[in-house]
Design a protein around this motif. Structure first.
Motif, PDB file in Angstrom:
ATOM      1  N   THR A  71      -1.831   9.821   1.447  1.00 49.13           N
ATOM      2  CA  THR A  71      -1.263   9.262   2.673  1.00 49.13           C
ATOM      3  C   THR A  71      -2.084   8.066   3.146  1.00 49.13           C
ATOM      4  OG1 THR A  71      -0.678  11.516   3.209  1.00 49.13           O
ATOM      5  CG2 THR A  71      -0.374   9.900   4.916  1.00 49.13           C
ATOM      6  N   ALA A  72      -3.408   8.202   3.059  1.00 56.07           N
ATOM      7  CA  ALA A  72      -4.259   7.082   3.484  1.00 56.07           C
ATOM      8  C   ALA A  72      -3.988   5.855   2.614  1.00 56.07           C
ATOM      9  CB  ALA A  72      -5.727   7.477   3.416  1.00 56.07           C
ATOM     10  N   ILE A  73      -3.759   6.085   1.297  1.00 55.56           N
ATOM     11  CA  ILE A  73      -3.446   4.944   0.425  1.00 55.56           C
ATOM     12  C   ILE A  73      -2.123   4.305   0.852  1.00 55.56           C
ATOM     13  CG2 ILE A  73      -2.847   4.290  -1.937  1.00 55.56           C
ATOM     14  CD1 ILE A  73      -4.854   6.422  -2.844  1.00 55.56           C
ATOM     15  N   ALA A  74      -1.148   5.146   1.173  1.00 52.15           N
ATOM     16  CA  ALA A  74       0.145   4.617   1.626  1.00 52.15           C
ATOM     17  C   ALA A  74      -0.041   3.760   2.871  1.00 52.15           C
ATOM     18  CB  ALA A  74       1.116   5.759   1.894  1.00 52.15           C
ATOM     19  N   VAL A  75      -0.846   4.259   3.815  1.00 58.55           N
ATOM     20  CA  VAL A  75      -1.062   3.511   5.062  1.00 58.55           C
ATOM     21  C   VAL A  75      -1.771   2.191   4.767  1.00 58.55           C
ATOM     22  CG1 VAL A  75      -2.231   3.528   7.285  1.00 58.55           C
ATOM     23  CG2 VAL A  75      -1.139   5.589   6.455  1.00 58.55           C
ATOM     24  N   VAL A  76      -2.809   2.259   3.916  1.00 59.73           N
ATOM     25  CA  VAL A  76      -3.549   1.032   3.595  1.00 59.73           C
ATOM     26  C   VAL A  76      -2.616   0.018   2.937  1.00 59.73           C
ATOM     27  CG1 VAL A  76      -5.372   0.070   2.152  1.00 59.73           C
ATOM     28  CG2 VAL A  76      -5.795   2.123   3.454  1.00 59.73           C
ATOM     29  N   SER A  77      -1.689   0.521   2.098  1.00 61.66           N
ATOM     30  CA  SER A  77      -0.780  -0.413   1.431  1.00 61.66           C
ATOM     31  C   SER A  77       0.151  -1.075   2.440  1.00 61.66           C
ATOM     32  CB  SER A  77       0.028   0.302   0.352  1.00 61.66           C
ATOM     33  OG  SER A  77       1.031   1.078   0.922  1.00 61.66           O
ATOM     34  N   ARG A  78       0.443  -0.402   3.569  1.00 60.93           N
ATOM     35  CA  ARG A  78       1.250  -1.071   4.588  1.00 60.93           C
ATOM     36  C   ARG A  78       0.403  -2.081   5.358  1.00 60.93           C
ATOM     37  NH1 ARG A  78       4.100   1.369   9.967  1.00 60.93           N
ATOM     38  NH2 ARG A  78       5.552  -0.330  10.325  1.00 60.93           N
ATOM     39  N   VAL A  79      -0.856  -1.671   5.649  1.00 65.55           N
ATOM     40  CA  VAL A  79      -1.727  -2.569   6.408  1.00 65.55           C
ATOM     41  C   VAL A  79      -2.065  -3.810   5.582  1.00 65.55           C
ATOM     42  CG1 VAL A  79      -3.969  -2.767   7.546  1.00 65.55           C
ATOM     43  CG2 VAL A  79      -2.687  -0.641   7.699  1.00 65.55           C
ATOM     44  N   ALA A  80      -2.262  -3.618   4.254  1.00 66.59           N
ATOM     45  CA  ALA A  80      -2.670  -4.730   3.401  1.00 66.59           C
ATOM     46  C   ALA A  80      -1.585  -5.801   3.331  1.00 66.59           C
ATOM     47  CB  ALA A  80      -2.992  -4.224   2.006  1.00 66.59           C
ATOM     48  N   PHE A  81      -0.330  -5.406   3.498  1.00 71.54           N
ATOM     49  CA  PHE A  81       0.776  -6.369   3.402  1.00 71.54           C
ATOM     50  C   PHE A  81       1.262  -6.788   4.774  1.00 71.54           C
ATOM     51  CE2 PHE A  81       0.634  -5.104  -0.899  1.00 71.54           C
ATOM     52  CZ  PHE A  81       1.249  -6.100  -1.620  1.00 71.54           C
ATOM     53  N   ILE A  82       0.351  -6.819   5.745  1.00 73.84           N
ATOM     54  CA  ILE A  82       0.746  -7.137   7.114  1.00 73.84           C
ATOM     55  C   ILE A  82       1.253  -8.574   7.204  1.00 73.84           C
ATOM     56  CG2 ILE A  82      -1.548  -7.918   7.893  1.00 73.84           C
ATOM     57  CD1 ILE A  82      -0.962  -6.212  10.437  1.00 73.84           C
ATOM     58  N   PHE A  87       8.018  -6.585   3.521  1.00 71.13           N
ATOM     59  CA  PHE A  87       7.759  -6.401   2.094  1.00 71.13           C
ATOM     60  C   PHE A  87       6.573  -5.447   1.987  1.00 71.13           C
ATOM     61  CE2 PHE A  87       6.076  -7.563  -2.094  1.00 71.13           C
ATOM     62  CZ  PHE A  87       7.235  -7.633  -2.837  1.00 71.13           C
ATOM     63  N   LYS A  88       6.875  -4.146   2.006  1.00 72.42           N
ATOM     64  CA  LYS A  88       5.800  -3.152   2.083  1.00 72.42           C
ATOM     65  C   LYS A  88       5.885  -2.181   0.907  1.00 72.42           C
ATOM     66  CE  LYS A  88       4.931  -4.246   6.512  1.00 72.42           C
ATOM     67  NZ  LYS A  88       4.428  -5.599   6.539  1.00 72.42           N
ATOM     68  N   PRO A  89       4.772  -2.009   0.179  1.00 73.03           N
ATOM     69  CA  PRO A  89       4.791  -1.077  -0.947  1.00 73.03           C
ATOM     70  C   PRO A  89       4.671   0.387  -0.537  1.00 73.03           C
ATOM     71  CG  PRO A  89       2.717  -2.260  -0.853  1.00 73.03           C
ATOM     72  CD  PRO A  89       3.504  -2.695   0.319  1.00 73.03           C
ATOM     73  N   MET A  90       4.643   0.653   0.780  1.00 75.50           N
ATOM     74  CA  MET A  90       4.340   1.996   1.260  1.00 75.50           C
ATOM     75  C   MET A  90       5.281   3.055   0.702  1.00 75.50           C
ATOM     76  SD  MET A  90       3.603   2.945   5.113  1.00 75.50           S
ATOM     77  CE  MET A  90       4.555   4.217   5.781  1.00 75.50           C
ATOM     78  N   ALA A  91       6.600   2.781   0.730  1.00 73.74           N
ATOM     79  CA  ALA A  91       7.544   3.790   0.251  1.00 73.74           C
ATOM     80  C   ALA A  91       7.303   4.096  -1.227  1.00 73.74           C
ATOM     81  CB  ALA A  91       8.974   3.310   0.469  1.00 73.74           C
ATOM     82  N   GLY A  92       6.851   3.097  -1.992  1.00 78.14           N
ATOM     83  CA  GLY A  92       6.548   3.321  -3.399  1.00 78.14           C
ATOM     84  C   GLY A  92       5.432   4.337  -3.577  1.00 78.14           C
TER      85      GLY A  92
END
Lengths: 235, 297
Positions: A71-82, A87-92
């Motif tokens: 989950t933390a990786i998912a969140v970081v992936s959303r924050v990284a693409f701010i 265009f967010k890789p989170m759902a992936g």
């Protein structure tokens, strides 16, 4: 079935059979905003069975820690693409978690990553909708993975199906929330305008997610298999 | 900036206020109530954030204008036609309905902005920790892991730069993406392994062998009881008058609403205003107190 999961089952049945229809019935008394208010309440109630059954299973420390990491990786992936709107890789990341750990963990990963990233981006009336939407993305992906439709053996098929899961569920759940939140009276014209306007960001988001699955599914499965071997895990 | 006073209250007091403000804000569409909610939420946001609040107001202003104008375009019901466009009527009633809805949404967003400043993640976990122990444990683990991950990601990409694999400096988009994916998967394997070690350490210390206890630093003092009682009274007053029809407002096809002559509407509006003014009042009171104490020195 132990005592806890029995209690969870009863609570889930109560919510589905009584609380949700009750909300629909009560909503006739709410007046003007009845559609929106009832829909928010139903959205929150619909998540109750998932959380209750997760608690009822008494998840062990390894599952908790692994889920927290994913989950933390998912969140970081959303924050990284701010810098890239929608265009967010989170759902992936959530879909890959669901493929690896099953539908229940997929739901928890999706719902929790939404609530945590909103702690950073700001909570709003959209939080319950986003939690439910991303939770459902994880849940559906997990179910499809159980049915061997999504798997690490067929990367291209998996990423194409992920694309459609994200587009369909975001349009169904998130855009419906905008329709109910932003319009005074839901008419065909206003609903269609919002759905069509939402389609482009949804497609962008789904492309990002599918690309993430395409690039990372193989390496991630390799990492997980190695971990399973090294620590003798069976999750 | 001076510390915000309402934040120092117990998390339960905070959440009661925000639930009340947000839920009532969604229910009450009467223009007077919407104006009250808007003014009070802006006042509170201003006492929390000072001049920074203006920045957020710009976005909300755009949303407000959009919603008030776009709704009447789709909603053609209403008696008083202002003008026609493409043969369709643009009615006064739909416009006012759109403005009321826009105002409601802006006030809800303002309340959420205040909520985000006041309800920090530790307060959130404190409230839900007992209800959903495993989930709240995961939540606190995630919140701790995120800064860790960001730090580790930087370390990994610096290490890769040292060996000449600085993909993020590359012009090629595909190479940039591939570099990102490598960093991410390195970070993932490090994080997952760390997670399993944490879990084994937790089990070695007896996780799951008994009831989970929580650490919290909040005290439920007398001022919380007083504030909750005041909030309860004002909330009860608002809800009672609203049920009695005090906040009745219909926009379409005819505008019909209760006005200040109605005792229910008048009382309800006053109770609602006082309820929403409470945290702002606490902040202002504290500020004035400080000023007086300082001037006495």
């Amino acid at each position: 079935m132990n005592k806890n999961s029995k209690k969870g089952l009863i609570i889930s049945i109560l919510v589905i059979a009584i609380a949700i229809p009750g909300t629909v019935a009560l909503s006739y008394l709410f007046g003007d905003r009845k559609l929106y208010i009832a829909s928010v309440i139903i959205m929150i109630l619909a998540m109750v069975p998932f959380f209750v059954s997760f608690e009822g299973n008494k998840p062990d420390a390894r599952l908790l820690a692994t889920l927290a990491v994913m989950t933390a990786i998912a969140v970081v992936s959303r924050v990284a693409f701010i810098w890239a709107p929608s265009f967010k890789p989170m759902a992936g990341v959530i879909i890959m978690t669901a493929i690896a750990f099953g539908p229940q963990s997929g739901f928890m990963c999706g719902a929790l990553s939404m609530i945590v990233s909103n702690i950073m981006f700001g909570q709003g009336p959209w939080t319950p909708w986003q939690m439910f939407c991303y939770g459902m993305i994880g849940f559906v992906a997990g179910l499809l993975a159980n049915g061997k439709i999504l798997s690490d053996r067929h990367v291209i098929r998996t990423s194409v199906i992920s694309f459609f899961i994200v587009v369909i569920l975001s349009s169904l759940i998130l855009d419906t929330s905008s329709v109910l939140m932003m319009t005074t009276t839901v008419t065909f014209g206003s609903a269609m305008t919002i759905y069509l306007a939402g389609l482009i960001p949804n497609i962008l988001n789904a492309t990002a997610s599918a690309l993430t699955v395409f690039l990372l599914l193989k390496p991630l499965t390799a990492i997980l298999n190695r971990l399973k071997k090294k620590y003798g895990m069976n999750i | 900036m001076q510390k915000e006073e309402f934040t120092t209250y117990h998390p339960i007091t905070n959440i009661i206020f925000f639930l009340g403000a947000i839920i009532l804000g969604m229910f009450l569409m009467h223009p007077v109530y919407v104006v009250i909610s808007m003014v009070m939420s802006l006042a509170y946001l201003f006492t929390i954030k000072g001049k920074k609040a203006f920045k957020e107001l710009a976005y909300m202003g755009i949303l407000f204008v959009l919603m008030s104008v776009i709704n009447p375009i789709f909603n053609r019901m209403g008696v008083t036609v202002l003008f026609r466009y493409l043969g369709r009527p643009f009615t006064l009633e739909a416009l006012i309905y759109g403005i009321a809805l826009g105002g409601m949404l802006v006030s809800i967003l303002c309340w959420f902005a205040c909520y985000n400043a006041v309800m920090t993640s530790d307060k959130f976990i404190y409230i839900f920790g007992k209800m959903i122990p495993s989930v709240s444990l995961i939540l606190s683990m995630i919140l701790r892991l995120i800064p860790n991950f960001i730090k580790k990601t930087k370390q990994i990409s610096q290490a890769r730069q040292c060996i000449g694999m600085a993909g993020n400096a590359s012009e090629n988009k595909m190479e940039k993406l591939r570099n990102g994916a490598t960093v991410l998967s390195t970070m993932t394997s490090w994080a997952l392994e760390g997670g399993i070690i944490t879990a084994d350490s937790m089990r070695a210390r007896g996780y799951g062998s008994g009831k989970k206890t929580n650490f919290a630093i909040y005290y439920f003092e007398k001022r919380n009881i007083i504030l909750i009682c005041v909030m309860g009274l004002l909330l009860a007053g608002t809800i009672f008058t609203a049920v009695m029809g005090g906040a009745h407002a219909a926009f379409i096809p005819n505008i019909e609403m209760t006005w200040f002559g109605d005792i229910n509407m008048f009382g309800g509006a006053i109770a609602y205003a006082f309820f929403l003014f409470l945290p702002t009042f606490l902040n202002l009171k504290e500020k004035i107190k400080w000023r007086v104490l300082r001037s006495r020195i």
